[in-house]
Enzyme design. Structure first.
Site, PDB file in Angstrom:
ATOM      1  N   SER A 155       0.812  -1.325   0.071  1.00  0.00           N
ATOM      2  CA  SER A 155      -0.023  -0.178   0.054  1.00  0.00           C
ATOM      3  C   SER A 155       0.856   1.370   0.028  1.00  0.00           C
ATOM      4  CB  SER A 155      -0.949  -0.213   1.187  1.00  0.00           C
ATOM      5  OG  SER A 155      -1.853   1.074   1.236  1.00  0.00           O
TER       6      SER A 155
ATOM      7  N   ASP B 116      -5.886   2.420  -3.299  1.00  0.00           N
ATOM      8  CA  ASP B 116      -7.080   2.214  -2.719  1.00  0.00           C
ATOM      9  C   ASP B 116      -7.476   3.382  -1.771  1.00  0.00           C
ATOM     10  OD1 ASP B 116      -5.513   1.703  -0.714  1.00  0.00           O
ATOM     11  OD2 ASP B 116      -6.263  -0.253  -0.042  1.00  0.00           O
TER      12      ASP B 116
ATOM     13  N   ASP C 296      -2.444   6.439  -3.563  1.00  0.00           N
ATOM     14  CA  ASP C 296      -1.152   5.583  -2.779  1.00  0.00           C
ATOM     15  C   ASP C 296      -0.964   4.387  -3.796  1.00  0.00           C
ATOM     16  OD1 ASP C 296      -3.343   3.673  -2.502  1.00  0.00           O
ATOM     17  OD2 ASP C 296      -2.623   3.173  -0.306  1.00  0.00           O
TER      18      ASP C 296
ATOM     19  N   ASP D 242      -1.193   1.541  -3.884  1.00  0.00           N
ATOM     20  CA  ASP D 242      -2.181   0.377  -4.591  1.00  0.00           C
ATOM     21  C   ASP D 242      -3.514   1.107  -4.862  1.00  0.00           C
ATOM     22  OD1 ASP D 242      -3.113   0.645  -2.114  1.00  0.00           O
ATOM     23  OD2 ASP D 242      -3.713  -1.390  -1.695  1.00  0.00           O
TER      24      ASP D 242
END
Length: 473
Positions: free
Chosen positions: A102, A252, A248, A250
């Site tokens: 992440s 999400d 960010d 990833d």
């Protein structure tokens, strides 16, 4: 059953160091396959990753583990976490896997698991997988269920996976609306959305200024993205853009900047979408689900409109669990995870951005007016880094508990204190909010000092690092 490997968002750690090794990835895949295999049909798992160098190590290790257990693997390459959830459902797969840490630096990586319904696995399911890993080589361990030579799985690539996700996200944008006339800065954090995010905005008609779209395996989240939005904010001013988006690693989570470069967090985004959907009759559950970190101002704003704010522990998985159980369709975190369950099963920064952009286009008002939905109370969050291997438990220290009680007494009924251990990093997070900014800062400083006194430094002679994450407004 307890969980040792899994934190609040899957398994995470430093690449090539336990538990984030190729060997552990292999075991996780085998144990997960053993847990999910049912019946004689061909089982399928979707695997995506972000742009970290270590993804080239973990992706094939996971693939080998699933194939050895007779599961077919569909590889989709670098794609956002919400794309994995979407593809798992649309392909009727048995599992989805995202290889990502992440917002963490490149040297970390992680493994997130999704069930066939596109939702992250429950605590109980993760504990069951851990039990299988612990039983490696014994009865109940994954090696006992290896596929025979004729029953091994196959691995293949889904070349049109990015296009499928792009169309799914665009489908959430109201028909009849376009982004014509809007200049939008999008910071992709050199991460999983570096290809798809600019395309979505461009295909809807926006003039796109892309940032951090040149991943090299090392620069993911480095001075860019949702946790470091300064470059995005500066680009909004430089290019005279109408809005800035920062995702960010990833993709999400989402942080915004209005046309003046002012940063907008997840609380304001949830307030905007919650109010808009309530006015349209689309809001379900009678309110919004957020975490204990969300600003008290959000709660008061919703209450004034007859809506509720339900708080959960930190972690978007807990937000989603409550939304599913009680029928809410808007939830998220102050940090920018926004969950809109009418469209997705997990946080999706790009999808949330489109809902904000739809409101801007519908009203014809600038982002600075649309996104300043409520007045947040002064809130300060600081992090204290510690060495978990040292055996110290700062939250249980008498001095820390005394500082918390003293802080709560000083704030009285006009604020609150929250102190917790991060579920993804070796940090103690200290947060306070209230009407008096100076008092809030003083309370946080006192508690941080107590935590530092109870904390073992990460290295000999090194002081515990304290980072101010969100200054009081």
């Amino acid at each position: 059953m307890t969980r040792r490997l899994f934190g609040t968002d899957g398994i995470r750690g430093t690449a090539n160091t336990d538990p984030m090794t190729a060997e552990m990835a292999l075991k996780v895949a085998m144990a997960t396959a053993a847990q999910f295999r049912r019946g004689s049909h061909r089982h399928v798992v979707v695997i995506a990753k972000d742009t970290r160098l270590s993804g080239y190590m973990l992706e094939p290790a996971l693939t080998a583990g699933f194939v050895s257990m007779g599961m077919d693997v569909v590889l989709v390459g670098p794609l956002p976490t919400p794309a994995v959830a979407m593809l798992t459902r649309s392909l009727r797969a048995d599992l989805g896997v995202m290889v990502s840490a992440s917002h963490n630096p490149f040297h970390d990586n992680g493994i997130k698991l999704f069930g066939p319904d596109g939702y992250k696995l429950s605590d109980e399911m993760e504990a069951a997988i851990e039990a299988r890993i612990a039983a490696d080589g014994a009865a109940g361990g994954p090696a006992a269920d290896l596929a025979g030579p004729r029953d091994l799985g196959r691995a293949s690539r889904l070349e049109d996976a990015p296009g499928r996700y792009i169309e799914q996200v665009k489908a959430s944008f109201p028909r009849g609306l376009r982004l014509d006339g809007l200049k939008i800065v999008v910071d992709c954090a050199n991460g999983a959305a570096y290809r798809v995010a600019p395309k979505v905005l461009w295909e809807l008609g926006a003039e796109v200024v892309p940032l951090a779209v040149g991943p090299d395996g090392f620069n993911i989240n480095r001075d860019c993205g949702a946790t470091a939005p300064a470059a995005m904010r500066a680009a909004v001013l430089e290019h005279k853009a109408h809005l800035g988006l920062a995702l960010d690693g990833d993709a999400d989570r989402l942080i915004l900047a209005d046309e003046s470069g002012t940063q907008i967090d997840g609380d304001q985004i949830m307030a905007l979408i919650g109010r808009s959907w309530a006015e349209d009759g689309r809001l379900k559950g009678g309110g919004v689900v957020a975490t204990v970190m969300s600003n008290l101002g959000l709660e008061l704003f919703l209450r004034d409109r007859g809506l509720t704010l339900v708080r959960t522990p930190v972690g978007d998985r807990y937000v989603v669990e409550h939304m599913r159980e009680y029928g809410f369709n808007v939830g998220g975190e102050q940090s920018g995870h926004i969950v809109l369950s009418d469209f997705a099963t997990t946080g999706d920064g790009l999808l949330a951005a489109l809902q904000v952009l739809a409101e801007i286009q519908r009203t014809g008002r600038p982002a600075s007016e649309v996104l300043r939905v409520f007045q947040p109370l002064p809130q300060l969050l600081r992090n204290v880094r510690f060495d978990p291997a040292g055996g110290v438990r700062p939250l249980e220290a008498a001095g820390v508990q005394a500082a918390i009680r003293a802080g709560e007494a000083r704030l009285g009924g006009r604020g609150r204190v929250l102190i917790r251990k991060s579920g993804t990093e070796p940090l103690i997070r200290v947060m306070a909010e209230g009407e008096d900014e100076g008092l809030v800062a003083s309370v946080v400083a006192d508690i941080v000092a107590a935590v530092e006194a109870a904390t073992v430094p990460r290295a000999a002679g090194e002081a515990a690092t304290v980072t101010q994450v969100q200054p009081a407004e």
